[in-house]
Design an enzyme around this catalytic site. Structure first.
Site, PDB file in Angstrom:
ATOM      1  N   CYS A  99      44.427  26.562  28.103  1.00  0.00           N
ATOM      2  CA  CYS A  99      43.804  26.016  29.590  1.00  0.00           C
ATOM      3  C   CYS A  99      42.250  25.683  29.455  1.00  0.00           C
ATOM      4  O   CYS A  99      41.537  26.665  29.033  1.00  0.00           O
ATOM      5  CB  CYS A  99      44.045  27.025  30.651  1.00  0.00           C
ATOM      6  SG  CYS A  99      43.255  26.294  32.194  1.00  0.00           S
ATOM      7  N   CYS A 105      38.373  29.823  36.327  1.00  0.00           N
ATOM      8  CA  CYS A 105      39.095  29.699  37.559  1.00  0.00           C
ATOM      9  C   CYS A 105      39.474  31.165  37.992  1.00  0.00           C
ATOM     10  O   CYS A 105      39.655  31.426  39.289  1.00  0.00           O
ATOM     11  CB  CYS A 105      40.091  28.661  37.331  1.00  0.00           C
ATOM     12  SG  CYS A 105      42.000  29.585  37.257  1.00  0.00           S
ATOM     13  N   CYS A 108      44.038  33.448  35.747  1.00  0.00           N
ATOM     14  CA  CYS A 108      44.812  34.169  34.370  1.00  0.00           C
ATOM     15  C   CYS A 108      43.517  34.955  33.736  1.00  0.00           C
ATOM     16  O   CYS A 108      42.357  34.399  33.688  1.00  0.00           O
ATOM     17  CB  CYS A 108      45.285  32.841  33.358  1.00  0.00           C
ATOM     18  SG  CYS A 108      46.501  32.025  33.877  1.00  0.00           S
ATOM     19  N   CYS A 186      47.441  22.752  36.020  1.00  0.00           N
ATOM     20  CA  CYS A 186      47.693  24.312  35.511  1.00  0.00           C
ATOM     21  C   CYS A 186      48.940  24.695  34.993  1.00  0.00           C
ATOM     22  O   CYS A 186      49.912  24.278  35.296  1.00  0.00           O
ATOM     23  CB  CYS A 186      47.344  25.148  36.851  1.00  0.00           C
ATOM     24  SG  CYS A 186      47.693  26.742  36.683  1.00  0.00           S
ATOM     25  N   GLN A 310      58.810  35.239  46.433  1.00  0.00           N
ATOM     26  CA  GLN A 310      58.670  35.462  44.949  1.00  0.00           C
ATOM     27  C   GLN A 310      58.009  34.301  44.187  1.00  0.00           C
ATOM     28  O   GLN A 310      58.799  32.989  44.359  1.00  0.00           O
ATOM     29  CB  GLN A 310      59.605  36.196  44.300  1.00  0.00           C
ATOM     30  CG  GLN A 310      60.050  37.629  44.754  1.00  0.00           C
ATOM     31  CD  GLN A 310      58.889  38.589  44.532  1.00  0.00           C
ATOM     32  OE1 GLN A 310      57.941  38.266  43.554  1.00  0.00           O
ATOM     33  NE2 GLN A 310      59.092  40.052  44.869  1.00  0.00           N
ATOM     34  N   TYR A 339      59.218  49.334  53.176  1.00  0.00           N
ATOM     35  CA  TYR A 339      58.837  48.121  52.939  1.00  0.00           C
ATOM     36  C   TYR A 339      59.409  46.855  52.730  1.00  0.00           C
ATOM     37  O   TYR A 339      59.187  46.224  51.700  1.00  0.00           O
ATOM     38  CB  TYR A 339      57.681  48.367  51.809  1.00  0.00           C
ATOM     39  CG  TYR A 339      56.737  49.468  52.039  1.00  0.00           C
ATOM     40  CD1 TYR A 339      55.546  49.522  52.596  1.00  0.00           C
ATOM     41  CD2 TYR A 339      57.303  50.864  51.635  1.00  0.00           C
ATOM     42  CE1 TYR A 339      54.640  50.773  52.637  1.00  0.00           C
ATOM     43  CE2 TYR A 339      56.205  51.935  51.868  1.00  0.00           C
ATOM     44  CZ  TYR A 339      55.022  51.814  52.307  1.00  0.00           C
ATOM     45  OH  TYR A 339      54.294  52.806  52.535  1.00  0.00           O
ATOM     46  N   ASP A 408      58.902  49.227  48.010  1.00  0.00           N
ATOM     47  CA  ASP A 408      58.391  47.862  47.312  1.00  0.00           C
ATOM     48  C   ASP A 408      56.963  47.910  48.131  1.00  0.00           C
ATOM     49  O   ASP A 408      56.653  46.811  48.658  1.00  0.00           O
ATOM     50  CB  ASP A 408      59.112  46.764  47.219  1.00  0.00           C
ATOM     51  CG  ASP A 408      58.310  45.629  46.501  1.00  0.00           C
ATOM     52  OD1 ASP A 408      57.242  45.824  45.938  1.00  0.00           O
ATOM     53  OD2 ASP A 408      58.731  44.447  46.400  1.00  0.00           O
ATOM     54  N   CYS A 435      53.578  46.831  41.965  1.00  0.00           N
ATOM     55  CA  CYS A 435      52.798  45.840  41.410  1.00  0.00           C
ATOM     56  C   CYS A 435      51.419  46.382  40.924  1.00  0.00           C
ATOM     57  O   CYS A 435      50.553  45.702  40.368  1.00  0.00           O
ATOM     58  CB  CYS A 435      52.574  44.967  42.297  1.00  0.00           C
ATOM     59  SG  CYS A 435      51.876  45.328  43.975  1.00  0.00           S
TER      60      CYS A 435
END
Length: 480
Positions: A99, A105, A108, A186, A310, A339, A408, A435
């Site tokens: 990229c 940006c 990533c 992208c 998702q 959750y 979650d 996460c």
């Protein structure tokens, strides 16, 4: 932007320090001092982590196993931040990022690391979190579930707009800046999302639709949101405006339909506030369906512009299947999905359980979950507004005792009251979908001290090219 390769030698005016230990010496460092660091691992944000005279050093762009030269930019009591300037010893996993705006940006963090190296690094991030926060040197961790093609996976783009020399630019804000970085094409977004973004930009440009802050204006379009259904093939376009005023609205809808024949719904959402939140409270359907149809496994969903779904459907199936394995359902169990959001995990488990009850504090999400249950004929799944630490004890008191609890939570992890509720409720299995490895390990430590053991942790790479890693942890109540 840091290059993936070393810079030319002989460009530094200050000597690099290699002197051996002396803990006090690290305190003498100042901004712009140059140091040499061996990188031991990647941090949770994708930065290289090494040590300079026993003090942790964080260096963006550096990779595990590398020896790098760096310029000190910040010295704190417990750590040093430094900027990568040269690489003396390269990692065999270092590659040229594909990229052109990688490192600018901010979307990533580890495109300069081979995919094999990314999976290894994410496993190490989880192990380090359990070592640091739970005192566990060795946990049973399954191999990271990665992707065969770790690109083109995002089904949704939320991009800020501006004009430069008359051209509409769509992108993300550069870190610590109000400058928008153009992310055309992208590589982690689905090609149809990228194509739709370009076409929406061209329509806005052709019709000279005003943009937010165009010539100081507080009206106009500020953000575009494009969502593509991988299974349905539907395309949803939402224009976020700063006010109810949108000039040439009819022309805009007509030209978008001509330019994007696959579009199934065009909406306008109004967000007049100066906030980091994308959506405001009011959404109007300008044309077509107000909700986009999409499926996940055998579940079907109707997604309004603001509805959560998702971003990587392919990996979501792997994540939810891991949850199902962890739950160990035989059809006789009662399950609580804490959750629960719009109910996706609970609905995924419902065919294999006796009863599923979902809990969520956001009323709109609970209404979505109820509609999703009805749409998919999950008659044994019900959803409730409230906090798990309040509803669970009430249910237990009335005779409902869950065999399995699934949670979650957001990145901040589980509320301590909820952890205490689990310890009082004593489900046989607790399935933690996380996460954030740091909060996962901290919360697991509380449950380990309260009589649970960790059976295994299954990492899932939901967001390749980024430092984020999701995981499913199975905790089982020890027999007393």
């Amino acid at each position: 932007m840091v290059s993936s390769g070393p810079k030319p030698k002989g460009t530094y005016t200050q000597p690099f320090s290699r002197k051996p230990a002396g803990a006090a010496d690290a305190e003498e460092l100042r901004s712009d001092d140059r140091i040499v660091v061996t990188i031991k691992r990647l941090g949770i944000n994708g930065e290289g982590v090494g040590y300079y005279r026993r003090k942790a050093v964080f260096i963006d762009g550096a990779l595990s196993g590398e020896v790098v030269k760096a310029k000190v930019i910040d010295v704190q009591p417990k750590f040093i931040k430094a900027e990568l300037t040269d690489i003396e010893k390269r990692s065999p996993h270092r590659i040229e990022p594909p990229c052109p705006v990688f490192g600018v940006c901010g979307g990533c963090q580890i495109q300069h690391l081979s995919y094999e190296g990314q999976l290894e690094a994410k496993a190490d991030i989880i192990r380090e979190a359990f070592r640091r926060y739970a005192g566990l040197e060795d946990i049973r961790m399954k191999p990271v579930l990665g992707m065969e093609h770790p690109w083109d996976y995002r089904n949704k783009a939320q991009l800020q707009l501006t004009r430069r020399q008359g051209e509409v630019i769509a992108g993300l804000y550069e870190a610590e800046s109000h400058d928008i970085v153009d992310i055309s094409g992208c590589p982690i977004q689905h090609p149809q999302v990228n194509e739709a973004v370009e076409k929406v930009k061209s329509v806005l440009e052709e019709l000279r639709i005003p943009l937010y802050k165009d010539n100081g204006s507080r009206d106009g379009v500020r953000t575009i949101v494009i969502r593509h259904g991988f299974q349905s093939g539907h395309l949803q376009v939402t224009l976020i405006t700063a006010s109810n005023q949108l000039p040439r609205k009819d022309d805009l809808v007509r030209l978008l339909r001509l330019t994007l024949p696959e579009v199934t719904g065009i909406s306008m959402n109004v967000n007049p506030k100066r906030t980091s939140l994308i959506f405001g409270d009011k959404t109007t359907t300008l044309w077509g369906a107000g909700a986009m149809q999409e499926s996940l496994g055998d579940l079907e969903f109707a997604l309004s512009p603001r509805a959560f779904f998702q971003l990587n459907p392919q990996q979501t199936v792997k994540l939810y299947e891991s949850v199902k394995v962890a739950a160990g359902l035989t059809g006789r169990e009662t399950v609580v999905d804490a959750y629960c959001g719009t109910g996706t995990i609970g609905l995924w488990l419902a065919p294999y359980a006796k009863e599923v009850r979902g809990i969520e504090v956001i009323p709109e999400a609970v209404e979505d979950a109820k509609r999703n249950a009805e749409r998919n004929n999950r008659t044994n799944a019900s959803f409730y507004v409230g906090e798990a630490e309040e509803l669970l004890p009430r249910w237990v008191k009335s005779g409902f005792s869950p065999d399995v609890i699934v949670a979650d939570p957001p990145r901040t992890g589980l509320d301590r009251k909820f952890l205490d509720t689990i310890l009082r409720t004593k489900p046989k299995r607790f399935v933690y979908v996380s996460c954030n490895p740091s909060t996962l390990a901290k919360d697991c430590k509380v449950l380990l001290d309260g009589g649970y053991s960790i059976e295994w942790v299954q990492p899932v790479d939901m967001f390749p090219q980024t430092s984020h890693v999701e995981s499913v942890a199975l905790l089982v109540r020890k027999d007393k």
